[in-house]
Design a protein around this motif. Structure first.
Motif, PDB file in Angstrom:
ATOM      1  N   ARG A 114       8.647 -12.235   0.461  1.00  0.00           N
ATOM      2  CA  ARG A 114       7.526 -12.339   1.115  1.00  0.00           C
ATOM      3  C   ARG A 114       7.949 -12.841   2.858  1.00  0.00           C
ATOM      4  O   ARG A 114       8.900 -13.634   2.753  1.00  0.00           O
ATOM      5  N   ALA A 148       7.853  -9.114   6.891  1.00  0.00           N
ATOM      6  CA  ALA A 148       8.062  -8.743   5.823  1.00  0.00           C
ATOM      7  C   ALA A 148       9.177  -7.660   5.543  1.00  0.00           C
ATOM      8  O   ALA A 148      10.197  -7.637   4.861  1.00  0.00           O
ATOM      9  N   GLN A 180       4.365  -8.409   2.283  1.00  0.00           N
ATOM     10  CA  GLN A 180       5.541  -8.102   1.559  1.00  0.00           C
ATOM     11  C   GLN A 180       5.755  -6.288   1.324  1.00  0.00           C
ATOM     12  O   GLN A 180       4.407  -5.882   1.431  1.00  0.00           O
ATOM     13  N   THR A 191       3.842  -1.455   3.231  1.00  0.00           N
ATOM     14  CA  THR A 191       4.039  -3.209   3.462  1.00  0.00           C
ATOM     15  C   THR A 191       2.465  -3.624   3.276  1.00  0.00           C
ATOM     16  O   THR A 191       1.665  -3.015   3.909  1.00  0.00           O
TER      17      THR A 191
END
Length: 225
Positions: A114, A148, A180, A191
């Motif tokens: 993350r 991320a 993430q 994402t």
């Protein structure tokens, strides 16, 4: 935004800061304070006029040292593998730039897989009464999702960003943004992100990004000079 910048990273990341990192950061801090005071002060007219006069004189001094053409805001032509390194390459970014007084009051962290942003928004970022402006939250998600992607080794620009506001995000309350990578399909990266306050999700985000290699990113940086 507070970041940890090593002496080696900052000059290498952005040469305009060499020898003046602390002074530049202090300038950004005092301008941030002025921004907050501008939207909260009730100073009388005479006091406000005097403040304007003094600030115009300061602006005149600084304006004498603006290069033409201006230097690039970011230098991202080389890979980075930590949050401090990314921030050092983006010192004037308008979301996480330590040396940009417009930057949001958020600290960037890498917590693989993350990326995280932590902080609390003050009155200058207000939208609905007592709440953070939705556009400010969208900007925060754009950077945490992009970070991320870097954590995952998949850097590239935003193609689409969808924001879902679940409930109001309060001013002065600690915020935790999480981003993430969810999936990759060739050069397309999906994402996801969320914002938590008091362990409750207030906003969610889904973004599509385009994977670029570092040569392509370097060429993009060159076009901004």
């Amino acid at each position: 935004m507070e970041v940890t910048e090593s002496p080696a990273q900052t000059p290498a990341g952005h040469p305009v800061l060499a020898g003046r990192e602390h002074e530049s950061a202090a300038l950004a801090d005092v301008v941030r304070r002025l921004v907050e005071l501008t939207v909260t002060t009730t100073a009388p007219a005479a006091t406000t006029r005097e403040a304007v006069r003094r600030l115009e004189a300061v602006a005149d001094i600084l304006e004498r040292h603006v290069p033409d053409p201006p230097l690039p805001k970011t230098i991202l032509s080389e890979p980075v593998d930590n949050a401090a390194g990314l921030a050092a390459r983006m010192p004037f970014d308008n979301v996480i730039g330590r040396h940009n007084p417009l930057a949001l009051p958020l600290d960037l962290e890498f917590d693989p897989p993350r990326a995280l942003l932590r902080g609390a928004f003050t009155r200058a970022y207000e939208g609905p009464p007592g709440c953070v402006h939705g556009a400010v939250l969208a900007a925060s998600f754009d950077i945490v999702c992009a970070a991320a992607n870097i954590v995952a080794g998949l850097p590239g620009p935003t193609a689409r960003l969808e924001i879902t506001y679940r409930r109001p995000t309060a001013l002065y309350e600690p915020c935790l943004f999480e981003g993430q990578v969810e999936a990759q399909d060739g050069r397309r990266i999906r994402t996801v992100g969320r914002l938590l306050q008091r362990d409750r999700v207030t906003v969610e985000a889904v973004g599509d990004f385009v994977l670029l290699d570092h040569a392509q990113i370097a060429r993009m940086s060159e076009r901004t000079r």
